[in-house]
Write a protein that holds these residues in place. Sequence first.
Motif, PDB file in Angstrom:
ATOM      1  N   TRP A   8       0.836  -1.202   0.000  1.00 32.04           N
ATOM      2  CA  TRP A   8       0.000   0.000   0.000  1.00 32.04           C
ATOM      3  C   TRP A   8       0.872   1.254   0.000  1.00 32.04           C
ATOM      4  CZ3 TRP A   8      -4.743  -0.760  -1.364  1.00 32.04           C
ATOM      5  CH2 TRP A   8      -5.404  -1.942  -1.018  1.00 32.04           C
ATOM      6  N   SER A   9       1.820   1.299  -0.875  1.00 31.93           N
ATOM      7  CA  SER A   9       2.726   2.453  -0.935  1.00 31.93           C
ATOM      8  C   SER A   9       1.975   3.750  -1.223  1.00 31.93           C
ATOM      9  CB  SER A   9       3.795   2.224  -1.998  1.00 31.93           C
ATOM     10  OG  SER A   9       3.214   2.038  -3.276  1.00 31.93           O
ATOM     11  N   SER A  10       0.850   3.651  -1.914  1.00 30.33           N
ATOM     12  CA  SER A  10       0.067   4.844  -2.231  1.00 30.33           C
ATOM     13  C   SER A  10      -0.560   5.470  -1.003  1.00 30.33           C
ATOM     14  CB  SER A  10      -1.043   4.498  -3.232  1.00 30.33           C
ATOM     15  OG  SER A  10      -1.964   3.576  -2.660  1.00 30.33           O
ATOM     16  N   MET A  11      -0.605   4.723   0.110  1.00 30.69           N
ATOM     17  CA  MET A  11      -1.255   5.214   1.313  1.00 30.69           C
ATOM     18  C   MET A  11      -0.255   5.664   2.369  1.00 30.69           C
ATOM     19  SD  MET A  11      -4.336   5.166   0.422  1.00 30.69           S
ATOM     20  CE  MET A  11      -5.014   5.707   1.987  1.00 30.69           C
ATOM     21  N   THR A  12       1.014   5.747   2.031  1.00 26.00           N
ATOM     22  CA  THR A  12       1.993   6.298   2.964  1.00 26.00           C
ATOM     23  C   THR A  12       1.881   7.821   2.980  1.00 26.00           C
ATOM     24  OG1 THR A  12       3.679   6.271   1.232  1.00 26.00           O
ATOM     25  CG2 THR A  12       3.584   4.360   2.712  1.00 26.00           C
ATOM     26  N   ILE A  13       2.346   8.412   4.038  1.00 25.81           N
ATOM     27  CA  ILE A  13       2.172   9.858   4.204  1.00 25.81           C
ATOM     28  C   ILE A  13       2.890  10.639   3.116  1.00 25.81           C
ATOM     29  CG2 ILE A  13       2.734  11.811   5.722  1.00 25.81           C
ATOM     30  CD1 ILE A  13       2.020  10.034   8.087  1.00 25.81           C
ATOM     31  N   ASP A  14       4.076  10.181   2.713  1.00 30.42           N
ATOM     32  CA  ASP A  14       4.794  10.895   1.651  1.00 30.42           C
ATOM     33  C   ASP A  14       4.012  10.913   0.352  1.00 30.42           C
ATOM     34  OD1 ASP A  14       6.866  11.540   3.302  1.00 30.42           O
ATOM     35  OD2 ASP A  14       8.266  10.036   2.525  1.00 30.42           O
ATOM     36  N   GLU A  15       3.242   9.864   0.103  1.00 31.47           N
ATOM     37  CA  GLU A  15       2.445   9.795  -1.123  1.00 31.47           C
ATOM     38  C   GLU A  15       1.106  10.520  -0.977  1.00 31.47           C
ATOM     39  OE1 GLU A  15       3.265   8.445  -4.121  1.00 31.47           O
ATOM     40  OE2 GLU A  15       5.275   8.100  -3.325  1.00 31.47           O
ATOM     41  N   LEU A  16       0.491  10.383   0.192  1.00 30.96           N
ATOM     42  CA  LEU A  16      -0.830  10.967   0.426  1.00 30.96           C
ATOM     43  C   LEU A  16      -0.788  12.463   0.687  1.00 30.96           C
ATOM     44  CD1 LEU A  16      -2.598   8.527   2.923  1.00 30.96           C
ATOM     45  CD2 LEU A  16      -3.356   9.034   0.605  1.00 30.96           C
ATOM     46  N   GLY A  17       0.200  12.872   1.486  1.00 32.57           N
ATOM     47  CA  GLY A  17       0.207  14.209   2.075  1.00 32.57           C
ATOM     48  C   GLY A  17      -0.302  14.117   3.501  1.00 32.57           C
ATOM     49  N   SER A  18       0.368  14.778   4.415  1.00 32.51           N
ATOM     50  CA  SER A  18       0.050  14.645   5.837  1.00 32.51           C
ATOM     51  C   SER A  18      -1.361  15.116   6.172  1.00 32.51           C
ATOM     52  CB  SER A  18       1.068  15.418   6.678  1.00 32.51           C
ATOM     53  OG  SER A  18       1.072  16.787   6.326  1.00 32.51           O
ATOM     54  N   GLU A  19      -1.927  16.005   5.365  1.00 34.66           N
ATOM     55  CA  GLU A  19      -3.265  16.515   5.655  1.00 34.66           C
ATOM     56  C   GLU A  19      -4.343  15.433   5.525  1.00 34.66           C
ATOM     57  OE1 GLU A  19      -2.630  16.843   1.271  1.00 34.66           O
ATOM     58  OE2 GLU A  19      -1.445  17.333   3.061  1.00 34.66           O
ATOM     59  N   MET A  20      -4.017  14.345   4.834  1.00 37.00           N
ATOM     60  CA  MET A  20      -5.026  13.312   4.613  1.00 37.00           C
ATOM     61  C   MET A  20      -5.282  12.458   5.848  1.00 37.00           C
ATOM     62  SD  MET A  20      -6.303  13.726   1.664  1.00 37.00           S
ATOM     63  CE  MET A  20      -7.020  12.204   1.076  1.00 37.00           C
ATOM     64  N   VAL A  21      -4.440  12.560   6.869  1.00 41.50           N
ATOM     65  CA  VAL A  21      -4.732  11.839   8.119  1.00 41.50           C
ATOM     66  C   VAL A  21      -5.683  12.638   9.000  1.00 41.50           C
ATOM     67  CG1 VAL A  21      -2.470  10.737   8.028  1.00 41.50           C
ATOM     68  CG2 VAL A  21      -2.810  12.721   9.521  1.00 41.50           C
ATOM     69  N   ASP A  22      -6.012  13.862   8.605  1.00 38.26           N
ATOM     70  CA  ASP A  22      -6.915  14.684   9.409  1.00 38.26           C
ATOM     71  C   ASP A  22      -8.321  14.093   9.433  1.00 38.26           C
ATOM     72  OD1 ASP A  22      -4.861  16.468   9.819  1.00 38.26           O
ATOM     73  OD2 ASP A  22      -5.542  17.886   8.268  1.00 38.26           O
ATOM     74  N   LEU A  23      -9.079  14.443  10.456  1.00 36.96           N
ATOM     75  CA  LEU A  23     -10.481  14.069  10.508  1.00 36.96           C
ATOM     76  C   LEU A  23     -11.248  14.708   9.360  1.00 36.96           C
ATOM     77  CD1 LEU A  23     -11.203  14.592  14.320  1.00 36.96           C
ATOM     78  CD2 LEU A  23     -10.672  12.437  13.167  1.00 36.96           C
ATOM     79  N   VAL A  24     -12.333  14.079   8.960  1.00 33.20           N
ATOM     80  CA  VAL A  24     -13.192  14.707   7.956  1.00 33.20           C
ATOM     81  C   VAL A  24     -13.710  16.024   8.538  1.00 33.20           C
ATOM     82  CG1 VAL A  24     -13.822  12.521   6.870  1.00 33.20           C
ATOM     83  CG2 VAL A  24     -15.227  13.421   8.736  1.00 33.20           C
ATOM     84  N   PRO A  25     -13.937  17.029   7.691  1.00 30.68           N
ATOM     85  CA  PRO A  25     -14.308  18.357   8.205  1.00 30.68           C
ATOM     86  C   PRO A  25     -15.530  18.368   9.112  1.00 30.68           C
ATOM     87  CG  PRO A  25     -13.660  18.511   5.901  1.00 30.68           C
ATOM     88  CD  PRO A  25     -13.700  17.044   6.230  1.00 30.68           C
ATOM     89  N   ASP A  26     -16.525  17.525   8.833  1.00 31.98           N
ATOM     90  CA  ASP A  26     -17.739  17.521   9.635  1.00 31.98           C
ATOM     91  C   ASP A  26     -17.483  17.124  11.084  1.00 31.98           C
ATOM     92  OD1 ASP A  26     -19.167  18.305   7.453  1.00 31.98           O
ATOM     93  OD2 ASP A  26     -20.225  16.405   7.161  1.00 31.98           O
ATOM     94  N   LEU A  27     -16.366  16.440  11.337  1.00 29.44           N
ATOM     95  CA  LEU A  27     -16.025  16.033  12.697  1.00 29.44           C
ATOM     96  C   LEU A  27     -14.881  16.845  13.285  1.00 29.44           C
ATOM     97  CD1 LEU A  27     -16.255  12.156  12.257  1.00 29.44           C
ATOM     98  CD2 LEU A  27     -17.961  13.679  13.286  1.00 29.44           C
ATOM     99  N   ALA A  28     -14.023  17.375  12.433  1.00 32.99           N
ATOM    100  CA  ALA A  28     -12.845  18.097  12.915  1.00 32.99           C
ATOM    101  C   ALA A  28     -13.224  19.297  13.773  1.00 32.99           C
ATOM    102  CB  ALA A  28     -11.991  18.539  11.729  1.00 32.99           C
ATOM    103  N   HIS A  29     -14.368  19.911  13.477  1.00 31.71           N
ATOM    104  CA  HIS A  29     -14.715  21.128  14.226  1.00 31.71           C
ATOM    105  C   HIS A  29     -15.135  20.836  15.659  1.00 31.71           C
ATOM    106  CE1 HIS A  29     -19.164  20.860  14.331  1.00 31.71           C
ATOM    107  NE2 HIS A  29     -19.036  20.207  13.194  1.00 31.71           N
ATOM    108  N   PHE A  30     -15.307  19.556  16.025  1.00 33.30           N
ATOM    109  CA  PHE A  30     -15.608  19.221  17.414  1.00 33.30           C
ATOM    110  C   PHE A  30     -14.361  19.239  18.300  1.00 33.30           C
ATOM    111  CE2 PHE A  30     -19.264  17.033  15.329  1.00 33.30           C
ATOM    112  CZ  PHE A  30     -20.284  17.724  15.967  1.00 33.30           C
ATOM    113  N   VAL A  31     -13.188  19.351  17.674  1.00 30.96           N
ATOM    114  CA  VAL A  31     -11.907  19.330  18.407  1.00 30.96           C
ATOM    115  C   VAL A  31     -11.332  20.729  18.494  1.00 30.96           C
ATOM    116  CG1 VAL A  31      -9.587  18.328  18.490  1.00 30.96           C
ATOM    117  CG2 VAL A  31     -11.477  17.005  17.512  1.00 30.96           C
ATOM    118  N   PRO A  32     -11.126  21.289  19.693  1.00 31.82           N
ATOM    119  CA  PRO A  32     -11.694  20.863  20.962  1.00 31.82           C
ATOM    120  C   PRO A  32     -13.177  21.232  21.051  1.00 31.82           C
ATOM    121  CG  PRO A  32     -10.484  22.917  21.249  1.00 31.82           C
ATOM    122  CD  PRO A  32     -10.340  22.533  19.805  1.00 31.82           C
TER     123      PRO A  32
END
Length: 211
Positions: free
Chosen positions: A81-105
Amino acid sequence: MAKEGDLTYGPPGANAIHICVDMQRMFAEATDWKMPWLPRVLPNIVKIAAANPERALFTRFIPARAPGQGVGMWRHYYERWSSMTIDELGSEMVDLVPDLAHFVPPARTFDKYVYSPWTGSDLHARLREAAVDTIIVTGGETDVCVLTTVLGAVDWGFRVVLATDALCSSADETHDNMMNIYMNRFGQQVECVTTEALLANWPGNATGLVR
């Protein structure tokens, strides 16, 4: 045998916590790990998170930085799954989906590098210190990271409540099989309810942020 909709031990109470498993951009957007029906269950996850955001913990699965990294079979995994490593994806792709990210904090995130949030972490000790006795589980995938989250919680003796219409997978057949296992083989330790039934018994009155 448990039935969907039953809360065997009554309302979850103020000492419950909502663990939302891996609702991240890399599973929602156009990647090799996209879960096609994530958008279908996301509104229910949002409802549960919104009820008690102070009691929400969002796990994030963090892939290897580059292909070939990892210990043992994880190294082979990230070669596949080399396509799913952070260097390939971009670090922003590990973020929560926007609809949930706004609950933090006030909600918190919890990063893990394997399927289970319990492996190599002090999560169980932190939850016990916060007097947590019940874990409400949502997210994906039903048959991978949700599975390890549930089994670990069972092993540590937590009460486990699954929101059945707030779970998703990329494989319908194994999702259905796992739901059967949760409701039957684990019927004494896992309570399966709909979002509506859960929120009727766990309204927005719990307080206290798990740290």
